[in-house]
Design a protein around this motif. Structure first.
Motif, short mmCIF file in Angstrom:
data_model
loop_
_atom_site.label_atom_id
_atom_site.label_comp_id
_atom_site.label_asym_id
_atom_site.label_seq_id
_atom_site.Cartn_x
_atom_site.Cartn_y
_atom_site.Cartn_z
N VAL A 162 0.86 -1.18 0.00
CA VAL A 162 0.00 0.00 0.00
C VAL A 162 0.90 1.23 0.00
CG1 VAL A 162 -1.76 1.29 1.27
CG2 VAL A 162 -1.83 -1.21 1.25
N LEU A 163 0.64 2.14 -0.91
CA LEU A 163 1.41 3.39 -0.96
C LEU A 163 0.46 4.55 -0.74
CD1 LEU A 163 2.41 1.43 -3.62
CD2 LEU A 163 4.21 3.13 -3.57
N VAL A 219 4.77 5.00 -8.13
CA VAL A 219 3.79 3.90 -8.11
C VAL A 219 4.04 2.95 -9.26
CG1 VAL A 219 1.33 3.33 -8.33
CG2 VAL A 219 2.03 5.31 -6.95
N SER A 220 4.38 3.50 -10.40
CA SER A 220 4.61 2.67 -11.58
C SER A 220 5.76 1.68 -11.31
CB SER A 220 4.90 3.61 -12.74
OG SER A 220 5.58 2.96 -13.74
N GLU A 221 6.80 2.20 -10.67
CA GLU A 221 7.94 1.34 -10.32
C GLU A 221 7.51 0.23 -9.35
OE1 GLU A 221 11.82 2.49 -8.06
OE2 GLU A 221 11.39 3.99 -9.59
N GLU A 255 5.14 -5.66 -7.69
CA GLU A 255 4.10 -6.40 -6.96
C GLU A 255 2.80 -5.62 -7.03
OE1 GLU A 255 4.87 -6.40 -2.60
OE2 GLU A 255 6.43 -4.95 -3.09
N ARG A 256 1.72 -6.28 -6.60
CA ARG A 256 0.43 -5.58 -6.64
C ARG A 256 0.50 -4.37 -5.71
NH1 ARG A 256 -4.72 -5.02 -7.91
NH2 ARG A 256 -6.36 -5.08 -6.33
N ALA A 311 -9.28 -9.65 -4.65
CA ALA A 311 -8.81 -10.62 -5.65
C ALA A 311 -7.59 -10.09 -6.37
CB ALA A 311 -9.94 -10.90 -6.65
N ALA A 312 -6.54 -10.87 -6.33
CA ALA A 312 -5.29 -10.43 -7.00
C ALA A 312 -5.46 -10.55 -8.51
CB ALA A 312 -4.14 -11.29 -6.51
#
Ligand code: ADP
Ligand code: ASP
Ligand code: MG
Length: 455
Positions: free
Chosen positions: A3-4, A24-26, A31-32, A177-178
């Protein structure tokens, strides 16, 4: 899964928003990721002022227009090739809602608490649109998510309490859901009560939103990106020598937040501590630089206090019971709680039944009005609270002793002090004019000497 969370300071303008999108893109490539954002810098303050002005009968159209212009300017800078994926229309719709809410409040010369929360939530409802747009411009599929779908609260508008079980279920159902679904960009600070009415979690509440999401989804870490190098060893604007505290326990961080360290909302640690999910506090402007990691306390705690902190504007109430001598501290706390006021510190320490309580200055008027029903109340204003925080140090004799010695050595007069009531801190009241000296004395003699850098 990570989580960011990005605060308003990280979202001041289109350039900063694009920087956030790059971060965020990085992360999302590895990972999700779930993103939680607050309003753009200064927007919630502007909305608070608008709600107050509307309650005084001011038509707020010009204020809302200025907010619209600011968000549309960012949109224009972020939308590549003129494609905005409906962002402009969404911003216009949000702005129209704001015009309506504030216009109606101005006409009534009253902004009810529930309408006020809808006004304040507009800041986050606008910023998510821009952040999702910036992510798409950076090649990351993203969708704006309104946290009214995720965070269930009671109906205490302005400072709503979260229903943890319902919130966990909602977050899991909506975001659980991933897979390669778009990166969700969630409105921090916002929730909804059981009737679906918009609520807010108290100022600075986006940090708490991020931790609710992280706890529900079992994140590996919750990152609270801000404009300083992590949690510092004192309030940077009052203490020039403050520096990064690399490691903190959940308890230390919660104590710092309770006693005024604005960098984290005070509830942020609660959902994550039980699960042992760490919190990182990095700097958006200096990513990769000094940062703080908050996790369970190590088996052998660090040797000295981690930090000092302050609440700048505090009043000390002294409540002497009327006819009913049994109306002691329990009665005082009960009355204050029923008015939604939680003292920073309180004491009854004498044969008479007088109780003293330190409260945030901005709720002192309400506190006095509430207590006057059963007590003779005196107030002393112009005070500040200082606290020294260190895991497990509050109950031993050394912390209070050395704190009192440090204040005395710098000739800082003490108004009141609380030792032994918290396992993790020592707190004292000083005159507001003495606050910088008090912080410097405590930091210089306790925190710096015991080596926060080595933690
Ligand atoms: P954001 O917009 O990222 O949520 P905030 O303004 O809520 O940022 O919190 C960051 C600010 O908190 C810093 O700019 C700093 O002035 C203030 N602050 C107060 N005490 C501390 C502390 N101990 N450590 C770090 N920052 C602090
Ligand atoms: N935007 C809200 C505020 O200014 C929430 C937050 O910043 O966390 O209080
Ligand atoms: Mg904040």
């Amino acid at each position: 899964m990570r989580v960011l969370k990005f605060g308003g300071t990280s979202l001041a303008d289109a350039g900063r928003i694009a920087g956030v999108a790059a971060l965020v893109s990085e992360a999302a490539a590895r990972e999700r990721a779930v993103v939680v954002v607050s309003a753009l810098a200064g927007v919630t303050d502007a909305l608070v002022e608008a709600a107050d002005a509307a309650a005084d009968g001011e038509p707020c159209a010009a204020r809302v227009d200025a907010l619209e212009r600011r968000h549309l300017r960012c949109l224009d800078a972020l939308a590549t090739g003129g494609r905005d994926g409906g962002a402009r229309a969404t911003i216009r719709a949000r702005v129209a809602e704001l015009h309506h809410l504030l216009g109606a409040a101005a006409a009534r010369r009253r902004c009810a608490a529930r309408d006020r929360d809808s006004v304040l939530a507009a800041g986050e409802r606008l910023s998510v649109v821009l952040v999702a747009l910036a992510l798409r411009a950076a090649g990351v599929e993203a969708e704006a998510v309104d946290a009214t779908e995720l965070v269930r609260t009671d109906s205490r508008f302005g400072e709503a309490r979260v229903d943890a079980a319902a919130t966990e279920a909602l977050i899991r159902r909506r975001l659980g859901a991933a897979g390669d679904r778009p990166v969700p960009v969630v409105t921090g600070f916002v929730g909804a009560d059981a009737a679906g009415r918009t609520t807010t979690l108290g100022r600075g509440g986006s940090d708490y939103s991020a931790s609710l999401v992280g706890a529900a989804l079992g994140a590996s870490v919750v990152e609270i990106w801000t404009d300083v190098n992590g949690v510092l060893s004192g309030p940077p604007l009052l203490l020039p020598g403050a520096r990064t505290v690399p490691e903190l326990s959940y308890e230390e961080a919660a104590e710092l937040a309770f006693f005024g360290a604005k960098v984290l909302h005070r509830e942020t640690m609660r959902p994550l501590a039980a699960l042992g999910i760490p919190i990182a506090v990095p700097n958006t402007i200096a990513a990769g630089g000094a940062a703080t990691r908050i996790s369970r306390a190590p088996a052998i705690p660090a040797p000295g206090p981690a930090a000092v902190t302050a609440v700048e504007k505090v009043e000390l109430l002294t409540a002497e019971p009327g006819g009913d001598r049994r109306a002691g501290s329990h009665g005082v706390h009960h009355e204050l709680a029923s008015a939604g006021i939680e003292p920073l510190a309180s004491a009854r320490a004498s044969a008479d039944a007088t109780v003293s309580a330190a409260v945030h200055a901005d709720c002192s008027g309400r506190a006095v009005a509430t207590l006057r029903r059963g007590w003779a109340v005196a107030t002393r204003g112009g005070l500040s609270l200082v606290a020294v925080v260190g895991h497990g140090l509050g109950r031993g004799p050394a912390l209070a002793g050395s704190a009192l010695t440090a204040l005395a050595a710098e000739r800082v007069p003490l108004v009141a002090a609380w030792a032994g009531s918290s396992p993790h801190s020592f707190a004292a009241l000083v005159e507001r004019r003495d606050l910088p000296a008090a912080l410097a004395a405590l930091h210089g003699r306790l925190v710096a000497r015991t080596g926060a850098e080595a933690r």
